[in-house]
Enzyme design. Structure first.
Site, PDB file in Angstrom:
ATOM      1  N   TRP A  61      -4.368   0.286 -13.675  1.00 36.24           N
ATOM      2  CA  TRP A  61      -3.955   0.275 -12.263  1.00 36.24           C
ATOM      3  C   TRP A  61      -4.605   1.430 -11.535  1.00 36.24           C
ATOM      4  O   TRP A  61      -5.107   2.370 -12.149  1.00 36.24           O
ATOM      5  CB  TRP A  61      -2.434   0.235 -12.096  1.00 36.24           C
ATOM      6  CG  TRP A  61      -1.623   1.346 -12.730  1.00 36.24           C
ATOM      7  CD1 TRP A  61      -1.994   2.148 -13.766  1.00 36.24           C
ATOM      8  CD2 TRP A  61      -0.300   1.732 -12.381  1.00 36.24           C
ATOM      9  NE1 TRP A  61      -0.979   3.014 -14.083  1.00 36.24           N
ATOM     10  CE2 TRP A  61       0.079   2.786 -13.243  1.00 36.24           C
ATOM     11  CE3 TRP A  61       0.608   1.294 -11.430  1.00 36.24           C
ATOM     12  CZ2 TRP A  61       1.322   3.405 -13.168  1.00 36.24           C
ATOM     13  CZ3 TRP A  61       1.852   1.920 -11.358  1.00 36.24           C
ATOM     14  CH2 TRP A  61       2.202   2.956 -12.222  1.00 36.24           C
ATOM     15  N   ASN A  62      -4.625   1.294 -10.210  1.00 37.15           N
ATOM     16  CA  ASN A  62      -5.286   2.273  -9.354  1.00 37.15           C
ATOM     17  C   ASN A  62      -4.380   2.677  -8.202  1.00 37.15           C
ATOM     18  O   ASN A  62      -3.527   1.900  -7.776  1.00 37.15           O
ATOM     19  CB  ASN A  62      -6.552   1.664  -8.723  1.00 37.15           C
ATOM     20  CG  ASN A  62      -7.551   1.210  -9.747  1.00 37.15           C
ATOM     21  OD1 ASN A  62      -8.165   2.009 -10.442  1.00 37.15           O
ATOM     22  ND2 ASN A  62      -7.727  -0.105  -9.859  1.00 37.15           N
ATOM     23  N   HIS A  69      -7.636   0.790   9.395  1.00 33.59           N
ATOM     24  CA  HIS A  69      -8.639  -0.012  10.108  1.00 33.59           C
ATOM     25  C   HIS A  69      -9.913  -0.121   9.282  1.00 33.59           C
ATOM     26  O   HIS A  69     -11.008   0.143   9.751  1.00 33.59           O
ATOM     27  CB  HIS A  69      -8.899   0.587  11.497  1.00 33.59           C
ATOM     28  CG  HIS A  69      -7.671   0.588  12.350  1.00 33.59           C
ATOM     29  ND1 HIS A  69      -7.471  -0.306  13.391  1.00 33.59           N
ATOM     30  CD2 HIS A  69      -6.545   1.335  12.282  1.00 33.59           C
ATOM     31  CE1 HIS A  69      -6.284  -0.076  13.927  1.00 33.59           C
ATOM     32  NE2 HIS A  69      -5.702   0.915  13.278  1.00 33.59           N
ATOM     33  N   HIS A  73      -9.197  -6.354   9.133  1.00 27.96           N
ATOM     34  CA  HIS A  73      -7.883  -5.772   9.421  1.00 27.96           C
ATOM     35  C   HIS A  73      -7.343  -6.256  10.753  1.00 27.96           C
ATOM     36  O   HIS A  73      -8.068  -6.835  11.553  1.00 27.96           O
ATOM     37  CB  HIS A  73      -7.950  -4.239   9.397  1.00 27.96           C
ATOM     38  CG  HIS A  73      -8.750  -3.635  10.513  1.00 27.96           C
ATOM     39  ND1 HIS A  73     -10.099  -3.433  10.418  1.00 27.96           N
ATOM     40  CD2 HIS A  73      -8.402  -3.202  11.742  1.00 27.96           C
ATOM     41  CE1 HIS A  73     -10.545  -2.874  11.545  1.00 27.96           C
ATOM     42  NE2 HIS A  73      -9.529  -2.731  12.369  1.00 27.96           N
ATOM     43  N   ASP A  75      -5.398  -5.134  14.253  1.00 25.93           N
ATOM     44  CA  ASP A  75      -5.023  -4.059  15.172  1.00 25.93           C
ATOM     45  C   ASP A  75      -3.678  -4.421  15.801  1.00 25.93           C
ATOM     46  O   ASP A  75      -3.557  -5.480  16.436  1.00 25.93           O
ATOM     47  CB  ASP A  75      -6.026  -3.943  16.328  1.00 25.93           C
ATOM     48  CG  ASP A  75      -7.368  -3.343  15.934  1.00 25.93           C
ATOM     49  OD1 ASP A  75      -7.529  -2.892  14.788  1.00 25.93           O
ATOM     50  OD2 ASP A  75      -8.258  -3.329  16.808  1.00 25.93           O
ATOM     51  N   HIS A  79      -1.804   0.689  18.382  1.00 26.80           N
ATOM     52  CA  HIS A  79      -3.097   1.344  18.092  1.00 26.80           C
ATOM     53  C   HIS A  79      -3.668   1.991  19.354  1.00 26.80           C
ATOM     54  O   HIS A  79      -4.369   2.988  19.263  1.00 26.80           O
ATOM     55  CB  HIS A  79      -4.061   0.290  17.537  1.00 26.80           C
ATOM     56  CG  HIS A  79      -5.437   0.776  17.220  1.00 26.80           C
ATOM     57  ND1 HIS A  79      -5.684   1.971  16.573  1.00 26.80           N
ATOM     58  CD2 HIS A  79      -6.662   0.217  17.436  1.00 26.80           C
ATOM     59  CE1 HIS A  79      -6.993   2.122  16.406  1.00 26.80           C
ATOM     60  NE2 HIS A  79      -7.604   1.093  16.938  1.00 26.80           N
TER      61      HIS A  79
HETATM   62 MN    MN Z   1      -9.082  -1.592  14.301  1.00 27.90          MN
END
Ligand code: MN
Length: 257
Positions: A61-62, A69, A73, A75, A79
Site C-alpha cells: 500500500w501507498n 486540482h 478533477h 472544481d 475554488h
Molecule cells: Mn481546477
C-alpha cells in the site's frame, strides 16, 4: 425488469458502453503551473508504506500525495473568490454528479489556433444542429488537447507570453454561468480557462463566472471523441474532501451503441 437491471444488462451486453474520460494518475500527469509569485500545486506521487516486506509482509500500500486540482478533477464553486461562501466539493449533492452531456467538437479549429476561444455563437450553432443544452447537464468541449497529455510541455504549450491552450471567451463563460441551463463545463486542458486567460477581463472568466454561479468545472478529460454530440450520461465522482475546493475524480460516460 427494473431500469437498473436493464442498465446492468446493457453494459454487460455492450449496448451501453462505458467510456473512461479520466487521465491516469502518475507523477508525470501534467499539472497547472502559475507564474510567480503564485503558489503551485504538487504533482501526483506515491509513497510506499510497505510491499510484502518487513514493513508489512502480506500487503502492499501507498500514501498518495496530490493536489485537489491534479489530473482529471472537479472544481467546486468555493475554488474561486466569486463563490467564497459556495459549496465545497463534499457538499455537492450526489444526484448532480450523474448528468447528461452535450459534446461540442472544436478540435479542427484548435488545431489551427491553440488560443481558440469558444463563443456563444458556437454553442448556439451546436444547439441548432443538435438540441438545446441539457438542463442540469454538462457542456463538454472537445478540443483534441488530450492527445498532448503525455507531455507536460506539450500540454501547457507555454512560451514567453505564457501558456497557449484553448478555452472559453469572457462572454461565453458569462453566458454559460448565468443563462445556459448546464451545471458545468468540462474540458480536456489543465483548467477550464484558456492558457491566456490570466490577461482577460475578468481574469480566468470561466472560473470567475461559472464557479461564481455555483456551477462546476471538469478538467483534463480524455476520450471525448468517443462520445456522441448528445445522449451520453456522465458520472463524475470526486472524493468528498470536507472543505475541499475540488478533487481528483473518476469520470465515466455511458454511451448507447
Ligand atoms: Mn481546477
Amino acid at each position: 425488469m427494473g431500469v437498473l437491471q436493464e442498465l446492468v444488462n446493457a453494459v454487460r451486453a455492450g449496448s451501453v458502453e462505458v467510456v473512461d474520460l479520466t487521465a491516469p494518475l502518475t507523477s508525470e500527469t501534467p499539472i497547472l503551473k502559475l507564474p510567480p509569485p503564485f503558489a503551485d500545486t504538487i504533482p501526483f506521487g506515491l509513497e510506499e508504506i510497505s510491499r510484502y516486506d518487513d514493513r508489512g509482509p502480506a500487503w502492499y500500500w501507498n500514501n498518495i500525495h496530490t493536489g485537489e486540482h491534479t489530473g482529471t478533477h472537479l472544481d467546486a464553486p468555493v475554488h474561486w473568490v466569486t463563490a467564497r461562501d459556495g459549496e465545497d466539493v463534499s457538499r455537492i449533492a450526489p444526484g448532480k454528479l450523474i448528468a447528461p452531456a452535450a459534446v461540442i467538437d472544436v478540435s479542427e479549429r484548435v488545431a489551427a489556433d491553440p488560443d481558440f476561444l469558444l463563443q456563444v455563437e458556437d454553442v448556439r450553432q451546436w444547439e441548432s444542429a443538435h438540441a438545446p443544452l441539457p438542463a442540469g447537464g454538462w457542456l463538454l468541449v472537445r478540443t483534441g488537447w488530450d492527445a498532448r497529455s503525455s507531455s507536460q510541455d506539450d500540454f501547457l504549450n507555454a512560451d514567453d507570453s505564457g501558456p497557449h491552450t484553448p478555452g472559453i471567451s469572457v462572454e461565453c463563460a458569462k453566458w454559460l454561468a448565468e443563462e445556459a441551463p448546464v451545471i458545468g463545463v468540462g474540458v480536456e486542458t489543465v483548467g477550464t480557462d484558456a492558457g491566456q486567460a490570466f490577461g482577460f477581463d475578468p481574469a480566468f472568466p470561466c472560473h470567475s463566472y461559472v464557479l461564481g454561479a455555483g456551477k462546476y468545472g471538469l478538467t483534463q478529460l480524455r476520450n471525448l471523441d468517443a462520445l456522441p454530440p448528445t445522449g451520453a450520461v456522465v458520472i463524475a465522482a470526486p472524493l468528498p474532501i470536507v472543505g475541499g475546493s475540488g478533487s481528483p475524480a473518476r469520470v465515466l460516460a455511458l454511451v448507447e451503441r
